[in-house]
Write a protein that holds these residues in place. Structure first.
Motif, PDB file in Angstrom:
ATOM      1  N   THR A   3       0.869  -1.182   0.000  1.00  0.00           N
ATOM      2  CA  THR A   3       0.000   0.000   0.000  1.00  0.00           C
ATOM      3  C   THR A   3       0.899   1.223   0.000  1.00  0.00           C
ATOM      4  O   THR A   3       2.089   1.157   0.354  1.00  0.00           O
ATOM      5  N   PHE A   4       0.343   2.370  -0.394  1.00  0.00           N
ATOM      6  CA  PHE A   4       1.159   3.554  -0.625  1.00  0.00           C
ATOM      7  C   PHE A   4       0.535   4.762   0.092  1.00  0.00           C
ATOM      8  O   PHE A   4      -0.667   5.012  -0.017  1.00  0.00           O
ATOM      9  N   THR A   5       1.383   5.459   0.832  1.00  0.00           N
ATOM     10  CA  THR A   5       0.973   6.733   1.423  1.00  0.00           C
ATOM     11  C   THR A   5       1.375   7.834   0.458  1.00  0.00           C
ATOM     12  O   THR A   5       1.650   7.574  -0.716  1.00  0.00           O
ATOM     13  N   ASN A   6       1.419   9.066   0.958  1.00  0.00           N
ATOM     14  CA  ASN A   6       1.763  10.181   0.085  1.00  0.00           C
ATOM     15  C   ASN A   6       3.102   9.959  -0.604  1.00  0.00           C
ATOM     16  O   ASN A   6       3.267  10.255  -1.780  1.00  0.00           O
ATOM     17  N   ARG A   7       4.104   9.450   0.119  1.00  0.00           N
ATOM     18  CA  ARG A   7       5.414   9.214  -0.495  1.00  0.00           C
ATOM     19  C   ARG A   7       6.078   7.920  -0.038  1.00  0.00           C
ATOM     20  O   ARG A   7       7.155   7.585  -0.511  1.00  0.00           O
ATOM     21  N   ASP A   8       5.445   7.177   0.868  1.00  0.00           N
ATOM     22  CA  ASP A   8       6.072   5.996   1.448  1.00  0.00           C
ATOM     23  C   ASP A   8       5.394   4.717   0.962  1.00  0.00           C
ATOM     24  O   ASP A   8       4.228   4.719   0.556  1.00  0.00           O
ATOM     25  N   LEU A   9       6.163   3.625   1.024  1.00  0.00           N
ATOM     26  CA  LEU A   9       5.673   2.294   0.660  1.00  0.00           C
ATOM     27  C   LEU A   9       5.501   1.487   1.933  1.00  0.00           C
ATOM     28  O   LEU A   9       6.409   1.407   2.754  1.00  0.00           O
ATOM     29  N   ILE A  10       4.330   0.854   2.100  1.00  0.00           N
ATOM     30  CA  ILE A  10       4.072  -0.016   3.240  1.00  0.00           C
ATOM     31  C   ILE A  10       4.033  -1.450   2.715  1.00  0.00           C
ATOM     32  O   ILE A  10       3.271  -1.768   1.796  1.00  0.00           O
ATOM     33  N   ILE A  11       4.850  -2.331   3.305  1.00  0.00           N
ATOM     34  CA  ILE A  11       4.890  -3.756   2.924  1.00  0.00           C
ATOM     35  C   ILE A  11       4.343  -4.569   4.093  1.00  0.00           C
ATOM     36  O   ILE A  11       4.843  -4.453   5.217  1.00  0.00           O
ATOM     37  N   PHE A  12       3.331  -5.369   3.829  1.00  0.00           N
ATOM     38  CA  PHE A  12       2.760  -6.237   4.857  1.00  0.00           C
ATOM     39  C   PHE A  12       3.416  -7.614   4.793  1.00  0.00           C
ATOM     40  O   PHE A  12       3.838  -8.082   3.735  1.00  0.00           O
ATOM     41  N   ASN A  13       3.465  -8.283   5.965  1.00  0.00           N
ATOM     42  CA  ASN A  13       4.035  -9.633   6.072  1.00  0.00           C
ATOM     43  C   ASN A  13       5.424  -9.697   5.428  1.00  0.00           C
ATOM     44  O   ASN A  13       5.685 -10.461   4.495  1.00  0.00           O
ATOM     45  N   VAL A  14       6.320  -8.881   5.942  1.00  0.00           N
ATOM     46  CA  VAL A  14       7.650  -8.739   5.368  1.00  0.00           C
ATOM     47  C   VAL A  14       8.447 -10.033   5.545  1.00  0.00           C
ATOM     48  O   VAL A  14       8.454 -10.631   6.627  1.00  0.00           O
ATOM     49  N   THR A  15       9.113 -10.470   4.469  1.00  0.00           N
ATOM     50  CA  THR A  15      10.039 -11.607   4.526  1.00  0.00           C
ATOM     51  C   THR A  15      11.351 -11.182   3.863  1.00  0.00           C
ATOM     52  O   THR A  15      11.434 -10.116   3.230  1.00  0.00           O
ATOM     53  N   VAL A  16      12.358 -12.041   3.970  1.00  0.00           N
ATOM     54  CA  VAL A  16      13.652 -11.717   3.368  1.00  0.00           C
ATOM     55  C   VAL A  16      13.565 -11.663   1.844  1.00  0.00           C
ATOM     56  O   VAL A  16      14.443 -11.093   1.190  1.00  0.00           O
ATOM     57  N   HIS A  17      12.511 -12.221   1.263  1.00  0.00           N
ATOM     58  CA  HIS A  17      12.351 -12.166  -0.189  1.00  0.00           C
ATOM     59  C   HIS A  17      11.993 -10.755  -0.668  1.00  0.00           C
ATOM     60  O   HIS A  17      12.020 -10.494  -1.873  1.00  0.00           O
ATOM     61  N   ASP A  18      11.646  -9.874   0.252  1.00  0.00           N
ATOM     62  CA  ASP A  18      11.330  -8.497  -0.133  1.00  0.00           C
ATOM     63  C   ASP A  18      12.581  -7.645  -0.310  1.00  0.00           C
ATOM     64  O   ASP A  18      12.481  -6.477  -0.695  1.00  0.00           O
ATOM     65  N   ARG A  19      13.750  -8.186  -0.011  1.00  0.00           N
ATOM     66  CA  ARG A  19      14.972  -7.396  -0.228  1.00  0.00           C
ATOM     67  C   ARG A  19      15.179  -7.210  -1.727  1.00  0.00           C
ATOM     68  O   ARG A  19      14.704  -7.995  -2.550  1.00  0.00           O
ATOM     69  N   GLY A  20      15.910  -6.168  -2.087  1.00  0.00           N
ATOM     70  CA  GLY A  20      16.175  -5.910  -3.504  1.00  0.00           C
ATOM     71  C   GLY A  20      16.296  -4.429  -3.775  1.00  0.00           C
ATOM     72  O   GLY A  20      16.455  -3.600  -2.861  1.00  0.00           O
ATOM     73  N   ASN A  21      16.217  -4.052  -5.045  1.00  0.00           N
ATOM     74  CA  ASN A  21      16.369  -2.664  -5.475  1.00  0.00           C
ATOM     75  C   ASN A  21      14.999  -2.071  -5.796  1.00  0.00           C
ATOM     76  O   ASN A  21      14.261  -2.606  -6.632  1.00  0.00           O
ATOM     77  N   TYR A  22      14.691  -0.970  -5.141  1.00  0.00           N
ATOM     78  CA  TYR A  22      13.410  -0.296  -5.314  1.00  0.00           C
ATOM     79  C   TYR A  22      13.649   1.085  -5.923  1.00  0.00           C
ATOM     80  O   TYR A  22      14.701   1.693  -5.705  1.00  0.00           O
ATOM     81  N   THR A  23      12.664   1.549  -6.663  1.00  0.00           N
ATOM     82  CA  THR A  23      12.701   2.890  -7.238  1.00  0.00           C
ATOM     83  C   THR A  23      11.374   3.576  -6.977  1.00  0.00           C
ATOM     84  O   THR A  23      10.306   2.980  -7.202  1.00  0.00           O
ATOM     85  N   CYS A  24      11.427   4.836  -6.459  1.00  0.00           N
ATOM     86  CA  CYS A  24      10.211   5.639  -6.309  1.00  0.00           C
ATOM     87  C   CYS A  24      10.289   6.784  -7.304  1.00  0.00           C
ATOM     88  O   CYS A  24      11.342   7.403  -7.492  1.00  0.00           O
TER      89      CYS A  24
END
Length: 524
Positions: A147-168
């Motif tokens: 889910t997304f706020t004004n400028r932030d990303l919220i990740i539910f049920n975080v696991t190590v598979h969520d690591r990586g390179n993100y771009t906003c």
């Protein structure tokens, strides 16, 4: 104190002096400088780099803007400085993210976590600031877990598979000009320390291990104890409920190490080394004990002597070997005497009648025709030897051109009909047949039936040494490669031939079954 900021060239940037947080309310003056330049950053809003209130703005930032900037705060009693290092890097066309200049962020494996798009604090309240779009490894993020706020990303049920390179990514408009804003983030996901109910992976409880007296033995016990390194993590061995480290047995000693697996799970492994197995060890319980701050669990194994190879087992093994040898010998004998075995089987179990297949002849014979009046061996073979062996002695019925096609018949039609009524095609390979530029009509029809219609089997008799078969026409070479030839090696003699010679056995092997009554009539 230094603050480090990364920004792509051509994009806007606003920096706040973090020293303001430490100041109490009151009168003070804040001025921005580029280190090495004694002139303060201008407050003219039309300048590309300017100070607006207490922020320094880059509209946009360019490669030459890289460097150190300082904010200086003065009041009646003091002067404080804070440095900010700005790195402006080149945004490469077609490259969706630049890992080298990505901002590093760390989150933990929780029910939810927030990823911040950096250096956007002073844009998000502007009227011309658009919602932020988020990508992971250049793919747009979608799904219920995000889910997304004004400028932030919220990740539910975080696991190590969520690591990586993100771009906003977003856009910002200033003085009628729209600017693209993008930030690259290298996200690391770490698991917080948390215990799990201890689980012994091996050995299995109530397991039995076969041993030999006098031999050495190593018993391994591996257990999962939680997520990340645990404050209480014990994996040890008991011998008849006495910990090894407290036992008097010099024959026993332990070796322990730990490691992390997937999802940063914490494992501990202890090996019990026994230098010599004795009789009393066979009545001993060896228990692996795993303990963490939640619980403890155990797995017990016992030892037993390896089964001795008794007489019944020896007999079974010897019998199996004898059977395998017999099968191997049988296969070798069959390969060596396959033709004799098949012919003997036909002679013993040949039925008195065969299913009517509509055929009249057992084989149609194709051979090179002589264009001279001189007799040659091939014709003698076709008209004398073959009928004597295959018809008179073996009960087959042959169709031979010149003997079984009657005068006045249309030759082409007669050949085609005779072949259709034949179960096999026998082709005699000679140098004359190979060197003949115009192949006989019956040869063309035979190869067509064998290769195209695939309803008539061919038997190739090599009457002379052909060599490499390179001069054979392509269709004949194909048949030779697929099934080989039967080579005539007997002396050219007018004496009666034997149907039990190697050559004629091979021919009979490839011929169809005959009626016992016919065979008996001719051999009786």
């Amino acid at each position: 104190m230094f603050v480090y900021i990364l920004v792509p060239d051509g994009q806007p940037l606003a920096i706040k002096c973090s020293l303001e947080k430490s100041l109490k309310s009151g009168d003070y003056n804040l001025t921005w400088y580029k280190v090495g330049n004694q002139t303060a950053v201008p407050r003219d809003k039309l300048s590309r780099i300017h100070q607006q209130k207490n922020l320094i703005w880059f509209l946009p930032a360019m490669l030459e803007d890289s460097g150190d900037y300082e904010c200086v705060i003065r009041n009646l009693t003091s002067c404080k400085k804070m440095f900010t290092k700005v790195t402006v890097f080149e945004r490469i066309d077609g490259l969706c993210l630049n890992e080298k200049f990505a901002v590093e962020e760390v989150i933990f494996t929780l029910s939810s976590a927030k990823v911040v798009c950096p250096h956007l604090d002073h844009f998000r309240n502007a009227k011309n600031f658009q919602p932020v779009r988020w990508y992971k490894d250049c793919q747009l993020l979608e799904g219920k877990r995000f889910t997304f706020t004004n400028r932030d990303l919220i990740i539910f049920n975080v696991t190590v598979h969520d690591r990586g390179n993100y771009t906003c990514e977003t856009t910002y408009t200033y003085n009628g000009k729209q600017y693209n804003i993008s930030r690259d983030i290298s996200l690391t996901v770490e698991a917080k320390h948390s215990p799990l109910p201890p689980q012994i992976l091996f050995p299995k409880d109530k397991g039995v291990i076969e041993v030999e007296l006098g031999a050495a033995l190593s018993l391994k016990c591996q257990a999962r104890l939680g997520i990340k390194k645990q404050p209480i993590a014990v994996v040890t061995w008991d011998v008849d409920n006495i910990p090894v480290k407290y036992s008097d047995f010099s024959r026993f000693h332990e070796e322990t190490h730990f490691f992390e697996g997937r999802e940063q799970e914490y494992y501990r492994e202890t090996t019990l080394h026994i230098t010599e197995i004795r009789k009393e060890d066979l009545q001993t319980n060896f228990t692996c004990v795993a303990v963490n701050e939640m619980h403890n669990t155990k797995a017990t194994v016992t030892l037993q002597l390896k089964a001795q190879l008794g007489l019944p087992n020896v007999i079974l093994i010897v019998g199996s070997l004898v059977l395998l040898v017999a099968i191997a010998v049988s296969v070798m004998l069959y390969q060596s005497f396959r033709v004799d075995i098949v012919l003997l089987y036909r002679e013993i179990f040949q039925p008195y009648s065969v299913k009517d297949d509509g055929k009249i002849y057992d084989a149609y014979v194709i051979y090179p025709k002589s264009h001279t009046n001189e007799a040659n061996f091939v014709e003698y073979f076709v008209y004398q030897i073959m009928p004597d062996i295959l018809e008179n002695k073996c009960g087959y019925k042959l169709c031979i051109y010149g003997r079984d096609i009657y005068p006045g018949e249309d030759t082409a039609s007669a050949i085609e009909k005779r072949m259709q009524k034949s179960r096999r095609l026998i082709i005699l390979l000679t140098c004359q047949l190979i060197n003949c530029k115009e192949h006989a009509y019956d040869q063309h029809i035979a190869l067509y039936n064998a290769l195209i219609q695939n309803d008539t089997k061919v038997i190739l008799l090599e009457m002379e040494t052909i060599g490499t078969y390179e001069k054979l026409q392509e269709s004949l070479r194909f048949i030779v490669k697929r099934q080989g030839t039967i080579k005539w090696k007997e002396q050219h003699t007018v004496h009666p031939q034997s149907s039990n010679s190697k050559f004629w056995k091979q021919v009979r092997y490839h011929m169809p079954r005959t009626l016992r009554s016919s065979y008996s009539a001719n051999t009786g």
